[in-house]
Design a protein around this motif. Structure first.
Motif, PDB file in Angstrom:
ATOM      1  N   MET A 297       1.038  -1.212  -0.112  1.00  0.00           N
ATOM      2  CA  MET A 297      -0.040  -0.063   0.118  1.00  0.00           C
ATOM      3  C   MET A 297       0.865   1.140   0.016  1.00  0.00           C
ATOM      4  SD  MET A 297      -3.472  -0.649   0.270  1.00  0.00           S
ATOM      5  CE  MET A 297      -3.996   0.665   0.936  1.00  0.00           C
ATOM      6  N   ASP A 298       1.929   1.423   0.322  1.00  0.00           N
ATOM      7  CA  ASP A 298       2.978   2.299   0.343  1.00  0.00           C
ATOM      8  C   ASP A 298       3.352   2.790  -0.997  1.00  0.00           C
ATOM      9  OD1 ASP A 298       2.881   2.069   3.199  1.00  0.00           O
ATOM     10  OD2 ASP A 298       4.871   0.992   3.086  1.00  0.00           O
ATOM     11  N   THR A 299       3.344   2.179  -1.891  1.00  0.00           N
ATOM     12  CA  THR A 299       3.654   2.540  -3.367  1.00  0.00           C
ATOM     13  C   THR A 299       2.154   2.684  -4.227  1.00  0.00           C
ATOM     14  OG1 THR A 299       4.075   0.352  -4.237  1.00  0.00           O
ATOM     15  CG2 THR A 299       5.939   1.452  -3.347  1.00  0.00           C
ATOM     16  N   LEU A 300       1.256   2.839  -3.617  1.00  0.00           N
ATOM     17  CA  LEU A 300       0.175   2.987  -4.478  1.00  0.00           C
ATOM     18  C   LEU A 300      -0.094   4.147  -4.781  1.00  0.00           C
ATOM     19  CD1 LEU A 300      -2.387   1.047  -5.334  1.00  0.00           C
ATOM     20  CD2 LEU A 300      -3.508   1.921  -3.234  1.00  0.00           C
ATOM     21  N   GLY A 301       0.336   5.533  -4.102  1.00  0.00           N
ATOM     22  CA  GLY A 301       0.763   6.541  -4.904  1.00  0.00           C
ATOM     23  C   GLY A 301       1.442   7.102  -6.128  1.00  0.00           C
ATOM     24  N   GLU A 302       2.130   5.880  -6.392  1.00  0.00           N
ATOM     25  CA  GLU A 302       2.818   5.998  -7.689  1.00  0.00           C
ATOM     26  C   GLU A 302       2.034   5.384  -9.104  1.00  0.00           C
ATOM     27  OE1 GLU A 302       6.571   3.949  -7.086  1.00  0.00           O
ATOM     28  OE2 GLU A 302       7.069   5.270  -5.414  1.00  0.00           O
ATOM     29  N   HIS A 303       0.854   5.009  -8.475  1.00  0.00           N
ATOM     30  CA  HIS A 303       0.057   4.321  -9.645  1.00  0.00           C
ATOM     31  C   HIS A 303      -0.184   5.080 -10.733  1.00  0.00           C
ATOM     32  CE1 HIS A 303      -3.170   2.113 -11.538  1.00  0.00           C
ATOM     33  NE2 HIS A 303      -2.345   1.118 -11.169  1.00  0.00           N
ATOM     34  N   TRP A 304      -0.633   5.200 -11.681  1.00  0.00           N
ATOM     35  CA  TRP A 304      -0.824   5.976 -12.841  1.00  0.00           C
ATOM     36  C   TRP A 304      -2.067   6.733 -12.815  1.00  0.00           C
ATOM     37  CZ3 TRP A 304      -5.183   5.655 -15.704  1.00  0.00           C
ATOM     38  CH2 TRP A 304      -5.840   4.350 -15.733  1.00  0.00           C
ATOM     39  N   VAL A 305      -2.938   6.082 -11.986  1.00  0.00           N
ATOM     40  CA  VAL A 305      -4.525   6.691 -11.623  1.00  0.00           C
ATOM     41  C   VAL A 305      -4.190   8.008 -10.815  1.00  0.00           C
ATOM     42  CG1 VAL A 305      -6.499   6.329 -10.687  1.00  0.00           C
ATOM     43  CG2 VAL A 305      -5.359   4.429 -11.906  1.00  0.00           C
ATOM     44  N   PHE A 306      -3.110   8.113  -9.997  1.00  0.00           N
ATOM     45  CA  PHE A 306      -3.182   9.231  -9.354  1.00  0.00           C
ATOM     46  C   PHE A 306      -2.216  10.196  -9.954  1.00  0.00           C
ATOM     47  CE2 PHE A 306      -3.937   5.856  -6.180  1.00  0.00           C
ATOM     48  CZ  PHE A 306      -5.314   6.031  -5.898  1.00  0.00           C
ATOM     49  N   SER A 307      -1.791  10.081 -11.154  1.00  0.00           N
ATOM     50  CA  SER A 307      -0.751  11.088 -11.523  1.00  0.00           C
ATOM     51  C   SER A 307      -1.290  12.517 -11.961  1.00  0.00           C
ATOM     52  CB  SER A 307      -0.583  10.520 -12.945  1.00  0.00           C
ATOM     53  OG  SER A 307      -1.445  10.351 -13.918  1.00  0.00           O
ATOM     54  N   PRO A 308      -2.699  12.776 -11.971  1.00  0.00           N
ATOM     55  CA  PRO A 308      -3.251  14.106 -12.112  1.00  0.00           C
ATOM     56  C   PRO A 308      -2.871  14.867 -10.752  1.00  0.00           C
ATOM     57  CG  PRO A 308      -4.913  12.602 -12.852  1.00  0.00           C
ATOM     58  CD  PRO A 308      -3.682  12.056 -12.381  1.00  0.00           C
ATOM     59  N   PHE A 309      -2.752  14.240  -9.618  1.00  0.00           N
ATOM     60  CA  PHE A 309      -2.447  14.724  -8.360  1.00  0.00           C
ATOM     61  C   PHE A 309      -0.928  15.064  -7.876  1.00  0.00           C
ATOM     62  CE2 PHE A 309      -6.333  12.133  -7.845  1.00  0.00           C
ATOM     63  CZ  PHE A 309      -7.212  13.239  -7.526  1.00  0.00           C
ATOM     64  N   ARG A 310      -0.222  14.547  -8.753  1.00  0.00           N
ATOM     65  CA  ARG A 310       1.283  14.649  -8.606  1.00  0.00           C
ATOM     66  C   ARG A 310       1.898  16.218  -8.917  1.00  0.00           C
ATOM     67  NH1 ARG A 310       2.690   9.440 -11.502  1.00  0.00           N
ATOM     68  NH2 ARG A 310       2.000   7.842 -10.559  1.00  0.00           N
ATOM     69  N   SER A 311       1.050  16.904  -9.650  1.00  0.00           N
ATOM     70  CA  SER A 311       1.315  18.200  -9.940  1.00  0.00           C
ATOM     71  C   SER A 311       1.408  18.998  -8.857  1.00  0.00           C
ATOM     72  CB  SER A 311       0.501  18.829 -11.046  1.00  0.00           C
ATOM     73  OG  SER A 311      -0.850  18.825 -10.415  1.00  0.00           O
ATOM     74  N   PHE A 312       0.459  18.883  -7.806  1.00  0.00           N
ATOM     75  CA  PHE A 312       0.321  19.800  -6.457  1.00  0.00           C
ATOM     76  C   PHE A 312       0.599  18.804  -5.164  1.00  0.00           C
ATOM     77  CE2 PHE A 312      -3.647  18.586  -7.886  1.00  0.00           C
ATOM     78  CZ  PHE A 312      -4.487  18.185  -6.730  1.00  0.00           C
ATOM     79  N   MET A 313       0.855  17.645  -5.257  1.00  0.00           N
ATOM     80  CA  MET A 313       0.983  16.573  -4.165  1.00  0.00           C
ATOM     81  C   MET A 313       2.272  15.853  -4.227  1.00  0.00           C
ATOM     82  SD  MET A 313      -2.905  15.574  -3.501  1.00  0.00           S
ATOM     83  CE  MET A 313      -2.606  14.803  -1.591  1.00  0.00           C
ATOM     84  N   THR A 314       2.942  15.270  -3.309  1.00  0.00           N
ATOM     85  CA  THR A 314       3.919  14.421  -3.408  1.00  0.00           C
ATOM     86  C   THR A 314       3.235  13.127  -3.219  1.00  0.00           C
ATOM     87  OG1 THR A 314       4.349  14.601  -0.912  1.00  0.00           O
ATOM     88  CG2 THR A 314       5.324  16.130  -2.031  1.00  0.00           C
ATOM     89  N   ILE A 315       4.269  11.998  -3.500  1.00  0.00           N
ATOM     90  CA  ILE A 315       3.733  10.629  -3.505  1.00  0.00           C
ATOM     91  C   ILE A 315       3.346  10.386  -2.020  1.00  0.00           C
ATOM     92  CG2 ILE A 315       4.555   8.532  -4.252  1.00  0.00           C
ATOM     93  CD1 ILE A 315       4.458   9.546  -6.697  1.00  0.00           C
ATOM     94  N   GLU A 316       3.953  10.619  -0.974  1.00  0.00           N
ATOM     95  CA  GLU A 316       3.572  10.127   0.514  1.00  0.00           C
ATOM     96  C   GLU A 316       2.195  11.235   0.608  1.00  0.00           C
ATOM     97  OE1 GLU A 316       6.723  11.868  -0.619  1.00  0.00           O
ATOM     98  OE2 GLU A 316       7.874   9.850  -0.684  1.00  0.00           O
ATOM     99  N   GLN A 317       2.185  12.251   0.114  1.00  0.00           N
ATOM    100  CA  GLN A 317       0.706  12.835   0.475  1.00  0.00           C
ATOM    101  C   GLN A 317      -0.217  12.169  -0.048  1.00  0.00           C
ATOM    102  OE1 GLN A 317       1.780  16.927  -0.876  1.00  0.00           O
ATOM    103  NE2 GLN A 317       1.842  17.612   1.216  1.00  0.00           N
ATOM    104  N   ILE A 318      -0.109  11.675  -1.514  1.00  0.00           N
ATOM    105  CA  ILE A 318      -1.169  11.037  -2.094  1.00  0.00           C
ATOM    106  C   ILE A 318      -1.344   9.941  -1.630  1.00  0.00           C
ATOM    107  CG2 ILE A 318      -1.565   9.902  -4.239  1.00  0.00           C
ATOM    108  CD1 ILE A 318       0.221  11.822  -6.028  1.00  0.00           C
ATOM    109  N   THR A 319      -0.425   9.042  -1.017  1.00  0.00           N
ATOM    110  CA  THR A 319      -0.538   7.830  -0.416  1.00  0.00           C
ATOM    111  C   THR A 319      -1.359   8.079   0.816  1.00  0.00           C
ATOM    112  OG1 THR A 319       1.346   6.862  -1.562  1.00  0.00           O
ATOM    113  CG2 THR A 319       0.669   5.703   0.518  1.00  0.00           C
ATOM    114  N   LEU A 320      -0.953   8.869   1.655  1.00  0.00           N
ATOM    115  CA  LEU A 320      -1.648   9.237   3.048  1.00  0.00           C
ATOM    116  C   LEU A 320      -2.939   9.782   2.917  1.00  0.00           C
ATOM    117  CD1 LEU A 320      -1.363   9.350   6.194  1.00  0.00           C
ATOM    118  CD2 LEU A 320      -0.702  11.766   5.738  1.00  0.00           C
ATOM    119  N   ILE A 321      -3.304  10.732   2.068  1.00  0.00           N
ATOM    120  CA  ILE A 321      -4.633  11.392   1.836  1.00  0.00           C
ATOM    121  C   ILE A 321      -5.412  10.828   1.200  1.00  0.00           C
ATOM    122  CG2 ILE A 321      -5.916  13.498   1.332  1.00  0.00           C
ATOM    123  CD1 ILE A 321      -3.225  14.846   1.900  1.00  0.00           C
TER     124      ILE A 321
END
Length: 64
Positions: A1-25
């Motif tokens: 679950m820790d690397t789920l923020g790196e999935h392509w589905v969450f790529s739009p959020f990477r412009s204003f959030m870090t991978i850790e923030q995506i994973t947590l939030i």
């Protein structure tokens, strides 16, 4: 679950959030909220069906 923020589905959020923030939030907090809402709706439906069974069951208004 820790690397789920790196999935392509969450790529739009990477412009204003870090991978850790995506994973947590998005993954953990929203997942927890989704689980709570699902459990609440399940309990609500069970209570409604229990009420309907009590009113219209064998000892209720409609008898067979």
């Amino acid at each position: 679950m820790d690397t789920l923020g790196e999935h392509w589905v969450f790529s739009p959020f990477r412009s204003f959030m870090t991978i850790e923030q995506i994973t947590l939030i998005l993954v953990h907090v929203c997942g927890l909220f989704f689980d709570f809402v699902g459990a609440f709706l399940t309990e609500l439906l069970l209570a409604i069906f229990d009420f309907i069974d009590g009113v219209f069951g064998s000892s209720g208004l409609i008898s067979s």
